[in-house]
Design a protein around this motif. Sequence first.
Motif, mmCIF file in Angstrom:
data_model
loop_
_atom_site.group_PDB
_atom_site.id
_atom_site.type_symbol
_atom_site.label_atom_id
_atom_site.label_comp_id
_atom_site.label_asym_id
_atom_site.label_seq_id
_atom_site.Cartn_x
_atom_site.Cartn_y
_atom_site.Cartn_z
ATOM 1 N N HIS A 223 4.955 3.627 2.126
ATOM 2 C CA HIS A 223 4.817 2.760 0.957
ATOM 3 C C HIS A 223 5.460 1.422 1.301
ATOM 4 N N ASP A 224 4.649 0.462 1.663
ATOM 5 C CA ASP A 224 5.190 -0.820 2.129
ATOM 6 C C ASP A 224 4.037 -1.817 2.233
ATOM 7 N N ILE A 225 4.306 -2.966 2.831
ATOM 8 C CA ILE A 225 3.244 -3.931 3.148
ATOM 9 C C ILE A 225 2.180 -3.199 3.984
ATOM 10 N N GLY A 226 0.911 -3.295 3.577
ATOM 11 C CA GLY A 226 -0.138 -2.541 4.260
ATOM 12 C C GLY A 226 -0.126 -2.727 5.770
ATOM 13 N N ALA A 227 -0.100 -3.974 6.215
ATOM 14 C CA ALA A 227 -0.137 -4.265 7.648
ATOM 15 C C ALA A 227 1.070 -3.648 8.360
ATOM 16 N N SER A 228 2.214 -3.637 7.684
ATOM 17 C CA SER A 228 3.427 -3.108 8.310
ATOM 18 C C SER A 228 3.336 -1.600 8.512
ATOM 19 N N THR A 229 2.694 -0.900 7.559
ATOM 20 C CA THR A 229 2.633 0.553 7.680
ATOM 21 C C THR A 229 1.779 0.967 8.866
ATOM 22 N N HIS B 48 0.840 -1.187 0.000
ATOM 23 C CA HIS B 48 0.000 0.000 0.000
ATOM 24 C C HIS B 48 0.885 1.251 0.000
ATOM 25 N N ALA B 49 0.330 2.341 -0.487
ATOM 26 C CA ALA B 49 1.010 3.630 -0.371
ATOM 27 C C ALA B 49 0.010 4.633 0.155
ATOM 28 N N GLY B 50 0.509 5.632 0.867
ATOM 29 C CA GLY B 50 -0.399 6.631 1.400
ATOM 30 C C GLY B 50 0.277 7.498 2.433
ATOM 31 N N THR B 51 -0.537 8.066 3.303
ATOM 32 C CA THR B 51 -0.003 8.986 4.300
ATOM 33 C C THR B 51 -0.568 8.679 5.676
ATOM 34 N N VAL B 52 0.228 9.045 6.677
ATOM 35 C CA VAL B 52 -0.148 8.808 8.065
ATOM 36 C C VAL B 52 -0.017 10.127 8.825
ATOM 37 N N LEU C 245 -4.725 4.900 3.205
ATOM 38 C CA LEU C 245 -3.938 3.920 2.458
ATOM 39 C C LEU C 245 -4.599 3.552 1.141
ATOM 40 N N PHE C 246 -3.795 3.571 0.084
ATOM 41 C CA PHE C 246 -4.230 3.175 -1.255
ATOM 42 C C PHE C 246 -3.491 1.905 -1.639
#
Lengths: 396, 195
Positions: free
Chosen positions: A338-344, A258-262, A276-277
């Motif tokens: 930008h990484d594995i969704g669960a990891s982010t 996934h990529a996105g912002t936090v 997350l996208f």
Amino acid sequence: MRVDVRALGACNRLAERGAKQAAGALSDLTGTDLAVEVTGASVASGEDLAEAFAGRESIGVSVGLRGGLDGEAVLAFDAVNVDALLSLLPGGQSMERSAVTEVGNIALGGFLDGWANFLGKAIDMSPPRYFEADGAAVLPDGALAGDGVFLFESRLDATTTDLDFSIYMLPDSGPFRDLIVGKTAPAAAAGGEANGGTTSTAVPYESLSTFSSLAKRGSSNAADNIAMMTGLETSVDVSRLRFVPLADVPAEVGTEPHAGTVFELQGEPSGYLAILFEESSAAAIADAMLPMDPDEPLGDMAENALCELGNVMTSGFIDGWANVLGTSITHSPPEFVHDIGASTISPLVAKLSERQDYGFVIDTAIETEGIQARCDVYALPDERELARALDRLSDP
Amino acid sequence: MTRSLSDDRPDEPADRTESDGDAVADADPAAVTGGAVPDDPGRIKVGVGELAVTSDDAVLTTSGLGSCVAVALVDERAGVRGLLHAMLPAGEEKPTAAARPAKYVDTGVDSLIAALDDAGADPRRLEARVAGGAEMLDLTDAVGPRNVERVGEVLDAAGVPVVASDVGDAVGRTVRFGPDGRLVVRAADGFERAI
């Protein structure tokens, strides 16, 4: 009347146990291993539920409940998954209706065992009824009425085939409300005394329905802001507020990249917000925002675009909250992920877990017309601060 | 909207009665052994804040490690392995640690060693492999590195040597711990290495 929001945690855990029992019963029946992926308790208005279920077709089984719990429980499969289910069952396709009914009966029986144990009271199930339903009609009768209902939803996942389904239970809110209050009143009272009534997680029952307004208001503001910024028509697809074990959140985001912002939120409530996208959606929306084609799909230019988009979405989101709660909330600058969704999302979950085991998760899928892009917004507020703000809201 | 209903099984109402009477507030026994769900005979998925132990050929897996840390312990001679997926460094003195020890590095490692011991491993022969503990975000004050540091301290105190690790950086990881005792670590970009 006050309800401790942590009582929802106990209920959630119970629903999770029930779902595990249902998974076990089904595994025995089908010879397929089933795992409970996610269990959530939600408080949602009928209107929100109708929107969330629009366009979905389901088949399932419903039972009425009497005794320890009054209400209705429903086990539902997405209609597209029915063939996968039938292929697992003895008798196969020829047995469709009775096979599904049998599965539903066994799984719901397992589910309700957990509740009966907790209540120390028998729960009578009426004979199972098979149904096919469009949209929110899958939900227990009465879920669409009124402005605030408790709904328990579990997703079971068959890891060897593509099959998952949900169990919904709508306890009649009157008796269920009494149950929650009865079980938690001492704790809520003790918390109020110990903390001078300011840091308790007990909130007036009536303000629980405010939760769904929160989710909705925030999401539609965020969608409006995307539309203004990009000129793309944008709609909010799903928006619900659920109470889930925080440890389940990473699994819910999944292992796809996934990529996105936090963002970190400060104010009342504080917490975190992640937008997350999936990669293709992130690239598509960044592309639509940029005046020229980026050098690489998710490079620096796309990162800047997604950060800017995250900023306007988050502003829209928390403005919506602040309006509903009458508080002031600010957010940090965006941090690109930008990484594995669960990891982010795992560090956010870890930070919140220092103070709480369950979290309010606001799921929102925002879709933009014209380009195929959708994102999920995970809003993770501090439960005590949220409870305090909701509590204040109800003061005359 | 339509909802067609039919009674296919006009059975007597099923009676759901109390069976073991345990209270919801009790520690979930499944959480102590991980609550991990065997999703096929050869693979055991370990979720966040869970642990699992095997003494057969099952592959223990955990996915989506970010700041969380995975601790894989093996007693090769006894053929017993265990995997922990912990979220936070310190659970001692936390009231919730008793209900969910695997949520924390310290109580989780202790529980994992005890579970391995129960499964026939000799704690003196255990070897550790560690993965995860990434610094995914600047927002969350280095929870990943603190997890890794705590793993080192707790394993050291337990006398378990760390034979290999793949920790830190800003990268998510998924791990598999197979019967050969090696920990296969896969990053988001698909790059895999066995440690």
